[in-house]
Design a protein around this motif. Sequence first.
Motif, mmCIF file in Angstrom:
data_model
loop_
_atom_site.group_PDB
_atom_site.id
_atom_site.type_symbol
_atom_site.label_atom_id
_atom_site.label_comp_id
_atom_site.label_asym_id
_atom_site.label_seq_id
_atom_site.Cartn_x
_atom_site.Cartn_y
_atom_site.Cartn_z
ATOM 1 N N LEU A 111 0.809 -1.220 0.000
ATOM 2 C CA LEU A 111 0.000 0.000 0.000
ATOM 3 C C LEU A 111 0.838 1.264 0.000
ATOM 4 O O LEU A 111 0.313 2.364 0.143
ATOM 5 N N THR A 112 2.138 1.121 -0.163
ATOM 6 C CA THR A 112 3.035 2.270 -0.169
ATOM 7 C C THR A 112 3.387 2.668 -1.597
ATOM 8 O O THR A 112 3.352 1.832 -2.510
ATOM 9 N N PRO A 113 3.733 3.925 -1.826
ATOM 10 C CA PRO A 113 4.206 4.317 -3.159
ATOM 11 C C PRO A 113 5.459 3.521 -3.528
ATOM 12 O O PRO A 113 6.290 3.229 -2.664
ATOM 13 N N ASN A 114 5.569 3.140 -4.770
ATOM 14 C CA ASN A 114 6.717 2.360 -5.249
ATOM 15 C C ASN A 114 6.900 1.066 -4.452
ATOM 16 O O ASN A 114 8.009 0.703 -4.047
ATOM 17 N N ALA A 115 5.788 0.373 -4.212
ATOM 18 C CA ALA A 115 5.832 -0.872 -3.445
ATOM 19 C C ALA A 115 6.731 -1.904 -4.121
ATOM 20 O O ALA A 115 6.733 -2.041 -5.348
ATOM 21 N N LEU A 116 7.499 -2.617 -3.312
ATOM 22 C CA LEU A 116 8.369 -3.666 -3.837
ATOM 23 C C LEU A 116 7.523 -4.843 -4.291
ATOM 24 O O LEU A 116 6.537 -5.210 -3.640
ATOM 25 N N PRO A 117 7.874 -5.470 -5.410
ATOM 26 C CA PRO A 117 7.107 -6.631 -5.868
ATOM 27 C C PRO A 117 7.258 -7.805 -4.910
ATOM 28 O O PRO A 117 8.266 -7.931 -4.204
ATOM 29 N N LYS A 118 6.269 -8.669 -4.883
ATOM 30 C CA LYS A 118 6.339 -9.862 -4.047
ATOM 31 C C LYS A 118 7.534 -10.712 -4.482
ATOM 32 O O LYS A 118 7.793 -10.878 -5.658
ATOM 33 N N GLY A 119 8.248 -11.241 -3.504
ATOM 34 C CA GLY A 119 9.446 -12.016 -3.793
ATOM 35 C C GLY A 119 10.714 -11.192 -3.824
ATOM 36 O O GLY A 119 11.811 -11.747 -3.947
ATOM 37 N N SER A 120 10.587 -9.876 -3.706
ATOM 38 C CA SER A 120 11.759 -9.006 -3.715
ATOM 39 C C SER A 120 12.579 -9.221 -2.443
ATOM 40 O O SER A 120 12.026 -9.454 -1.360
ATOM 41 N N PRO A 121 13.920 -9.134 -2.528
ATOM 42 C CA PRO A 121 14.757 -9.266 -1.319
ATOM 43 C C PRO A 121 14.386 -8.271 -0.228
ATOM 44 O O PRO A 121 14.547 -8.553 0.958
ATOM 45 N N GLY A 122 13.880 -7.106 -0.612
ATOM 46 C CA GLY A 122 13.504 -6.107 0.376
ATOM 47 C C GLY A 122 12.321 -6.507 1.230
ATOM 48 O O GLY A 122 12.038 -5.860 2.248
ATOM 49 N N ARG A 123 11.609 -7.573 0.844
ATOM 50 C CA ARG A 123 10.441 -8.033 1.607
ATOM 51 C C ARG A 123 10.745 -9.254 2.457
ATOM 52 O O ARG A 123 9.856 -9.750 3.165
ATOM 53 N N ILE A 124 11.966 -9.741 2.437
ATOM 54 C CA ILE A 124 12.314 -10.929 3.213
ATOM 55 C C ILE A 124 12.257 -10.613 4.706
ATOM 56 O O ILE A 124 12.863 -9.651 5.169
ATOM 57 N N THR A 125 11.523 -11.418 5.463
ATOM 58 C CA THR A 125 11.472 -11.249 6.923
ATOM 59 C C THR A 125 11.973 -12.483 7.664
ATOM 60 O O THR A 125 12.044 -12.468 8.898
#
Length: 201
Positions: A111-125
């Motif tokens: 829901l953020t501007p320029n959201a990272l695509p699913k599977g992106s390293p920036g979304r790894i938790t």
Amino acid sequence: EPFSSPKHPDLHKVFSRDFPVLLAKSPKGGDPLFILAGVHGKSKRTENDSDPESREIRTAQAEKMVEVIKYYQEKYPKTPMMLLGDFNAEVASEPEYSALRNFNLKDALDLTPNALPKGSPGRITHTFHPKEGSRKASQLDSILLVPPFQDLVLSAQVYRYKNADGTEKPIPTTFEERKKNPSDHYPVYAEIDLQKILKKD
């Protein structure tokens, strides 16, 4: 909340780690300003061979989460609600969380501007390091917003742990590297427009 399944005869509660719900209220009274529901989903450890990765338990948990959300929606229709924590599975793709997707819950990271695509390293938790095979990196932690209040997110991202000099530590590639972090999970955080919440009243 009760749970009954032939595959898990010793499990009697659907939320083995509980499902706390926090109502944030104004000193002036009235409906809650916002509601937070905390999640710690069942781990993927297989407790019974007939339920690989304990998917049946997390499916039941997801269905009960939706029931609880609906209860508070009906009681406080003007109050935003968020469902957040460690889901121990990927909400966006794994079958046990279809109830959450079908209810149109949205990840703050989407829901953020320029959201990272699913599977992106920036979304790894979270990273999993099996004794045999390669590392598996996933987004197991999320902040989900209940409709129709998904316009409140100003920003959201995954926090990365830092070295002593303040530089960002890389995502672990081995179990030994992961052990040096404060947790095997990375926190997710979001900035929420509280002024917009107040104006919705």
